[in-house]
Design a protein around this motif. Structure first.
Motif, PDB file in Angstrom:
ATOM      1  N   ASN A 146       0.842   3.895  -3.089  1.00  0.00           N
ATOM      2  CA  ASN A 146       0.389   5.272  -2.889  1.00  0.00           C
ATOM      3  C   ASN A 146       1.466   6.287  -3.256  1.00  0.00           C
ATOM      4  OD1 ASN A 146      -2.124   4.402  -1.986  1.00  0.00           O
ATOM      5  ND2 ASN A 146      -1.473   4.317   0.159  1.00  0.00           N
ATOM      6  N   ASN A 206       0.828  -1.208   0.000  1.00  0.00           N
ATOM      7  CA  ASN A 206       0.000   0.000   0.000  1.00  0.00           C
ATOM      8  C   ASN A 206       0.860   1.254   0.000  1.00  0.00           C
ATOM      9  OD1 ASN A 206      -2.363  -1.455   0.019  1.00  0.00           O
ATOM     10  ND2 ASN A 206      -2.669  -1.318   2.229  1.00  0.00           N
ATOM     11  N   HIS A 207       1.894   1.246   0.839  1.00  0.00           N
ATOM     12  CA  HIS A 207       2.790   2.397   0.920  1.00  0.00           C
ATOM     13  C   HIS A 207       3.462   2.660  -0.431  1.00  0.00           C
ATOM     14  CE1 HIS A 207       5.769   5.130   2.715  1.00  0.00           C
ATOM     15  NE2 HIS A 207       6.675   4.493   1.985  1.00  0.00           N
ATOM     16  N   ARG A 265      -5.368  -3.079  -7.308  1.00  0.00           N
ATOM     17  CA  ARG A 265      -4.250  -2.208  -7.641  1.00  0.00           C
ATOM     18  C   ARG A 265      -3.616  -2.616  -8.977  1.00  0.00           C
ATOM     19  NH1 ARG A 265      -5.148  -1.529  -2.580  1.00  0.00           N
ATOM     20  NH2 ARG A 265      -4.257   0.146  -1.331  1.00  0.00           N
TER      21      ARG A 265
END
Length: 451
Positions: free
Chosen positions: A213, A209-210, A236
């Motif tokens: 993003n 996720n990091h 994603r």
């Protein structure tokens, strides 16, 4: 050191250091750098031309040394280890499926990503399809251009993160986690969220996720079909402006999920099998040549069974792999399995979290057009293992399906119901390779024969 120039023009003759070997000047000092006199450092020159005698910087003659040190640091940081030999040149030659449309497209995508890492590149395919080879080629290409990259397999990463909780750990949890999460280029191999523990899933999701993003360049290699991936990860990957998914071969589904041939055996061919070993006595050399001829004839027209028996390292696995490579090159189906790996695979299929069907996998192995079983031996010591192996061989015996088997066991050490099928002359041939281990010292053998 900001704003300091260390170019040759700015560092020549600016060192007042004495030569490291002042004595014996002359021929010995012909190759001493005239700028630093062998000291390896000089005083920097400011843009105005003033020499700053209060500081020193590396001399231009140290550039090759510094470059080697930097490449060494990048290699250590990359965590590639024994995978550092994978390059695009070796990946271009490839292995199984290297000429397929899927591999070619993935190879081109990997080369383009290595030149300009942007977004995510996802390599999907079964074990042995070449995805790890391409991922490591990307890493080595970046290192060759002086760029940092971090490679790690997901199971190893999770093990390392767990290990940081130990009081004796040499690295802190947050230090390792941040290194992975913010790596300039992260290559994460063997990615799988399904079946992971809640803790493992949470850690992987935090990392992914990091990076997603922040749009940090990332390469993921997985054997899970995009349709079967974790819902959030799949969402994603579906964003084409951020991710490119390349499918190599058939991704893992509910059927058989083993490569045709382990990657380490793909260079074992008939062409590089040395049956003319000069250190062997004539009888053993002739025996080895007969084994070679038998294997070559079988590869050309697989019928019945061949059992290669002999000491470890005598060449039986090489011949079995050569048969497999010959059939693969001929675009013919073949399945090469080390017996211990086969049993592990079948055991894992029993697990409640297994994504493969045990019954379907076992049926596919039993009925495969050509099966090669390597290193039959002590793996059959448990009742379950003996039952599965006999069940497999008995089916192929009754169906007269071609098979190659290698073993270091003497025939007397194999259970009677198995040897009754292996040694049946109506079905195949048992060939004992007399040659010793190929690394046995020549002089040691000579001493043995003369004693």
């Amino acid at each position: 050191m900001t704003g300091t120039s260390t170019s040759k023009a700015d560092s020549d003759t600016l060192s007042d250091a004495s030569p490291r070997n002042a004595e014996g000047a002359g021929a010995a000092n012909e190759h001493v750098c005239p700028a630093c006199h062998g000291a390896g450092f000089v005083h920097p020159v400011s843009p105005s031309g003033v020499v700053d005698y209060s500081r020193v910087v590396p001399c231009h003659c140290q550039a090759p040394v510094l470059e080697r040190e930097r490449k060494g640091w990048l290699q250590r940081y990359s965590n590639l280890g024994y995978l550092a030999h994978h390059t695009f040149e070796s990946a271009r030659k490839g292995g199984r499926g290297a000429n397929s449309d899927g591999y070619t497209a993935a190879y081109d995508a990997a080369r383009g990503f290595a030149e300009s890492p942007e977004g995510w590149l996802v390599l999907v395919g079964p074990l042995g399809c070449g995805k790890t080879r391409l991922a490591c080629a990307i890493a080595n290409e970046r290192i060759a251009h002086g760029r940092s990259v971090f490679y790690v397999s997901t199971p190893d990463l999770l093990d390392h993160l767990r290990g940081t909780y130990s009081p004796g750990s040499e690295i802190r949890y947050d230090e390792l986690f941040e290194q992975v999460r913010n790596a300039p280029l992260l290559i994460l191999d063997d990615v799988e969220l399904e079946g992971s523990t809640p803790w493992a899933r949470e850690k992987l999701e935090q990392i992914l996720n990091h990076r997603f993003n922040l749009k940090l360049p990332t390469v993921l290699a997985t054997d899970v079909s995009p349709d079967d991936m974790d819902e959030r990860l799949g969402a994603r990957l579906a964003q084409s402006e951020m991710s490119r998914v390349c499918v190599l071969g058939k991704p893992r589904g509910n059927g058989l999920d083993v490569p045709e041939l382990p990657e380490g055996l793909r260079e074992h061919t008939f062409e590089n099998f040395d049956y003319l070993r000069v250190e062997l006595p004539a009888e053993e050399r002739q025996n080895l040549e007969m084994a070679y001829v038998l294997a070559k004839e079988f590869a050309e027209q697989p019928e019945g069974w061949i059992v290669f028996q002999g000491l470890n390292g005598c060449g039986k696995t090489h011949l079995a792999a050569a048969i497999a490579n010959y059939r693969i090159a001929s675009q013919e189906p073949v399945l090469f399995l080390v017996v211990s790996d086969l049993l592990d695979y079948l055991r894992s299929a029993f697990g409640p979290e297994s994504r493969v069907s045990y019954s379907k996998s076992f049926e596919e192995i039993k009925k495969h057009p050509l099966l090669i079983l390597d290193d039959y031996g002590e793996q059959g010591s448990t009742p379950w293992a003996r039952s599965k192996l006999f069940q497999l061989m008995n089916y192929r015996y009754n169906a007269r399906l071609p098979m190659v088997l290698t073993t270091a066991l003497a025939l007397d050490d194999i259970e009677p119901r198995v040897i009754a099928r292996l040694a049946d002359p109506r079905v195949g041939t048992v060939f004992n390779i007399m040659a010793p281990h190929y690394n046995l010292d020549v002089y040691e053998r000579r001493n043995e024969r003369s004693s």
